[in-house]
Each structure stands twice: as C-alpha cells, then as structure tokens.
Design a protein around this motif. Sequence first.
Motif, PDB file in Angstrom:
ATOM      1  N   LEU A   1      84.758 161.825  46.798  1.00 39.41           N
ATOM      2  CA  LEU A   1      84.293 160.552  47.352  1.00 39.41           C
ATOM      3  C   LEU A   1      83.237 160.743  48.429  1.00 39.41           C
ATOM      4  O   LEU A   1      82.878 159.792  49.121  1.00 39.41           O
ATOM      5  N   PHE A   2      82.736 161.979  48.548  1.00 38.71           N
ATOM      6  CA  PHE A   2      81.780 162.275  49.624  1.00 38.71           C
ATOM      7  C   PHE A   2      80.575 161.339  49.578  1.00 38.71           C
ATOM      8  O   PHE A   2      80.126 160.828  50.602  1.00 38.71           O
ATOM      9  N   TYR A   3      80.039 161.114  48.383  1.00 37.88           N
ATOM     10  CA  TYR A   3      78.830 160.303  48.261  1.00 37.88           C
ATOM     11  C   TYR A   3      79.057 158.867  48.746  1.00 37.88           C
ATOM     12  O   TYR A   3      78.191 158.266  49.367  1.00 37.88           O
TER      13      TYR A   3
ATOM     14  N   TYR B   1      62.363 159.248  34.556  1.00 36.50           N
ATOM     15  CA  TYR B   1      62.972 158.935  33.267  1.00 36.50           C
ATOM     16  C   TYR B   1      64.251 159.729  33.037  1.00 36.50           C
ATOM     17  O   TYR B   1      65.104 159.349  32.236  1.00 36.50           O
ATOM     18  N   LEU B   2      64.426 160.827  33.751  1.00 35.45           N
ATOM     19  CA  LEU B   2      65.622 161.638  33.589  1.00 35.45           C
ATOM     20  C   LEU B   2      66.859 160.921  34.101  1.00 35.45           C
ATOM     21  O   LEU B   2      67.988 161.348  33.843  1.00 35.45           O
ATOM     22  N   ALA B   3      66.670 159.814  34.833  1.00 31.97           N
ATOM     23  CA  ALA B   3      67.809 159.020  35.282  1.00 31.97           C
ATOM     24  C   ALA B   3      68.573 158.426  34.109  1.00 31.97           C
ATOM     25  O   ALA B   3      69.732 158.025  34.240  1.00 31.97           O
TER      26      ALA B   3
ATOM     27  N   LEU C   1      70.329 165.880  41.718  1.00 28.83           N
ATOM     28  CA  LEU C   1      68.960 165.422  41.475  1.00 28.83           C
ATOM     29  C   LEU C   1      68.965 164.171  40.610  1.00 28.83           C
ATOM     30  O   LEU C   1      68.126 163.285  40.762  1.00 28.83           O
ATOM     31  N   LYS C   2      69.926 164.099  39.685  1.00 33.67           N
ATOM     32  CA  LYS C   2      70.072 162.878  38.888  1.00 33.67           C
ATOM     33  C   LYS C   2      70.379 161.694  39.803  1.00 33.67           C
ATOM     34  O   LYS C   2      69.802 160.611  39.673  1.00 33.67           O
ATOM     35  N   ASP C   3      71.292 161.896  40.766  1.00 38.85           N
ATOM     36  CA  ASP C   3      71.605 160.834  41.717  1.00 38.85           C
ATOM     37  C   ASP C   3      70.367 160.434  42.503  1.00 38.85           C
ATOM     38  O   ASP C   3      70.165 159.260  42.821  1.00 38.85           O
ATOM     39  N   MET C   4      69.518 161.424  42.791  1.00 35.14           N
ATOM     40  CA  MET C   4      68.317 161.116  43.549  1.00 35.14           C
ATOM     41  C   MET C   4      67.351 160.271  42.720  1.00 35.14           C
ATOM     42  O   MET C   4      66.719 159.348  43.240  1.00 35.14           O
TER      43      MET C   4
END
Length: 527
Positions: A49-51, A83-85, A149-152
């Motif tokens: 749950l850190f995020y 687009y990688l999101a 990086l996906k989260d970013m």
Amino acid sequence: MKADKTIKMKRLSDEEGWELFSREALRLRDSTSSQWAYILNQLKAIDPLFYRIHEAILMELFKSLKYSYDALKAYELRLCFLYLAAYREEEEIDADQLIQVWLAEGLVKSREEGRYSFLKVLEDRCLVEIVAKEDNCLDIWKLKIHDVLKDMTVHIAEVDQNTLFHAVSGSVVEVVPEGFLEKLNMLKVFDLSNTPITFLPKSIHQLKHLLYLLLYNTQAKVIPDQTFDLSRMHLLDLSFSPLIKSIPSMIKKLKCLQILQLTYCYDLEFVSCDISQLTRLEELDMWNTLFAFSWELTDGRELKEASLQDVCKLLRLKRLRLTLKSLVEEEMVGSVVEIHELWLLWMPEVRQTHLPSDMRAMQKLERVHPYGCDIEPTTDLFSELRNLKYLKLNSSQILLTLSGLGLGRLSNLKKIVIEEYLQLKDLGEEFGRRGCFPRLCKLKLWMLPSLESLCSSIREGSLLMLQNLVIFRCMNVKVLPSGLYYLKSLGQIRGDKEWWNEINWEDEEMKKHLHAKYVEIPDNNNV
C-alpha cells in the motif's frame, strides 16, 4: 569475535524512518531511472500500500524518474513512450505490434524509424527493457516496462479515450456494449487481442477514423458487415482467431487497407477473389490457414474463391505468406516486384518440384521460406537474389546437397535454416570456401537424418561472422569440419547431448576449444 557490549536497536517510527530514507534519497537524485525503479519496487514489496499511503512522496520520487522522460526531445517520442501505459506491468510487448500502433497514430514514419530509432532511444534512456533480440543484436522483438515506470506513464498521461482503447491482454472482455462506441468516433486503434470476445457490435461503423482493428487470438466468429464501411482502415488483424470462417466480397470496400493478417486461422474456409481490389495492400499473411490458394480457378466458380493469380494483382505487396493447395506454374510472381518477404507453404498432398523462375525479378527480396518444395539442386535460383538476408528451407525428400543453389554468392545472407531435408547428405563445399557467406551469423540444421558432413574443411576467410551454429538431431554428423576451430566470431555451438557425445575429434585441443562453446539443447526444445 565477541562484542564488549550489546546494544538493542529499537524500531524507528514512521516519521523517523521516512526522514532517514529522504536523507539517503537526496544522495541518489542523479541515479538512473532503472535504479529508481528498483528502489520503488523494494518499497512496494515491503508495503503493497506504499503508493497509496505515500502518494505525495511518490510524486516527488517520480521527479527523478521523469528526468529520463523529459530528456526525450521529440514530442512524438514522448507520446510513443506514454503509449506503454496501455500494457500490463512486466508484460512482454511485441515490438512490431507496438510500432504498428505508433504508425497508426502518425508518431513514426516507418517501421524502421520505430524499430531502430525510437525503441533504441527508449532503451538507452532506461525507459524500457529489451528482453529479446536477433542474434546480430539489430532487430528488437520484445520489450518490457517496469511497473514503476508504468505507473509513471499513467501519472504523466491523462489517457484520452479517443486516442486508444486497449483491452488488457488476457482480461475477461467478452462483449463490447452497443452504446460503448458512440462517443469514440475519433478512435484510431481498437485492440481486443487476446480476449475471449466472440463478436463486434454493429455500431463499429461509427468509428469513421479507425485505422487499426486488432482481433488477434480472439473467439470472434464473424466480421460484421458494418466493419467494411470503415474505409480508412489500414490494418485488419484476425490471426490466431480459430473461429473465423470467411473473408467476404465486401473486403474490397477497404480501399486503404495495407495489412491483412490471417495467419493460423484454422477454420478459414473462404476468401473472396475481390481481395485483388485491395490495391494498396502491402502485407498479406495467410500462413498455415485452412484456406489454401490454387494457381487458378475456372471463371464459373460459384463463390468466386480467390486464386493465386488474384494475389499477384496486388502490385504493392512487400510481405506475402501463403498456404497453397496446387502446383505453381513456372512463372507466377514476377509481377510482384516490391516483395521483401516471401513465404510459401504447400499442403502435404502437393509436391512442388521447383520455385517460380520469375522470382529472379524480385530483387528486393530479403526473407524467403519455401515449405514443402523439392527444389532442384541445379536451379541456381537464389544466386541473383542479392539482397537476401534470411533463408529457411523446410521439408524436402529429394535434395542431396545445397551445392548448385547459388547460396555462396549471397553476400548479404545473415541466417540460414535447413529443416527436415530427409535425403540431404552435405551442405556443399561453398560453406568452407574463402569469401563465401561473409555476413552469415547463424546456421541452423534441424532434423536432417541423412546429413553426414557440413563440408570437408573451412578455409581461412570463410564464415567470418558466424556466431551461432545449431545442429539438432543430425546423428550422422560424426565429424566437424577442420577450420571451425579458428572461427574467431563463433560464440556457440548448440546441439543435443547424444549427438555431441558421438563426435569423432581430430585432436584433444580442438575438442577442448569447441566444448567450451557447446550449449545443450534439451530433446523437446526448439531454438
């Protein structure tokens, strides 16, 4: 060694722990994005749950990761990264499919730019991880993006639903509701690949700007008639969809179609001859489908099934992969001179004894794969294909040697694969001749029960760039050619253990040297 005094360390409070981390993190502000990704992953592993709990903190940490993103000068390159999101964390992403999406959005001008420029920059910036490449490390096939990086990317991009709809691979999307597409009239890419969806809504005709429709590996049974009203469509991918039965005459309405992919459509029974009207088509992939082409059909055919002559009217074709059910005439494909890649698969009941002689007109050919063709050993057909880089030969019952095919004159050839040539006894002396195969990187010999030798010797100046030699289930190859020892570029010799243990060595020094390069192939494996 014993300590003079034992000091018990108490657990830090949340505030004290964060103060310590923050102080250390400041010293890491110049770290690469991959290092920051590792740090954040460790925090996430400790506390899932850190995020959520430390969202503000996370935003601060994203600033360091975002340095690599901000360093991307081209606006189009940034959009390509965002687009990688659309992909799952740690999912292996097919590079070609990703580049197709970029092309549809106008972010790259060509596949080459996407592959060799954009993807290379993203890798150099540590924004993606390349997980598979060709042997010569030029072609990128698969890539991944770390979950942080996906989260970013999700954080940076407010994903516009009119730009991309991507059903997450492997999800349970089975139906697209009729009203779902009403507000997506600007959609360009509609990707439902790897979902159990069985049909598309009739409202799909509302997607007037749709360029790419991807139904790869779905349970779709029928393409609704309304699909063929999408006159701007560039790509239709139905490959690995086993329930598709027909490509109807209405396909001719897709005047802008450039890519039609139907490979491994095992239930495909009918393809209309009106595919000949797809004058902008550059890629037609019908490899290993139930439907197979004949050379020509009578004009009185009731359903007007497509023939090979219909395909040869597509003069812009650059990539052609077909399944065939009849013999092919001596001259067939010479009119399709723009082709770069040609794969022809003959059904088992058809024994083709030659390749079309007018293939010599295809001077742009780079990849050739005839499957089930008993090529005559004296045709010298390949010698004029100067740009050929990849050659795969499958399933012959008569060829005894590769000598006479003119392979030694192909100075650009990088990879040769020979599989299931039942009578092949040797490769021919060209493989050991000085100056032959100057760019050959990989030679794969697979299930050749009669093969006795590669060549008698490898002379100095031959096979200068050979990196990978694969020999599997070729049990009669008892001796490796002299000179293999001196190939400085050779990195691996891969083969089954039983074969390797039966080799007769010229001397112990050669055995020791080559054994260090040997990699075992498990009996049920492929490479």
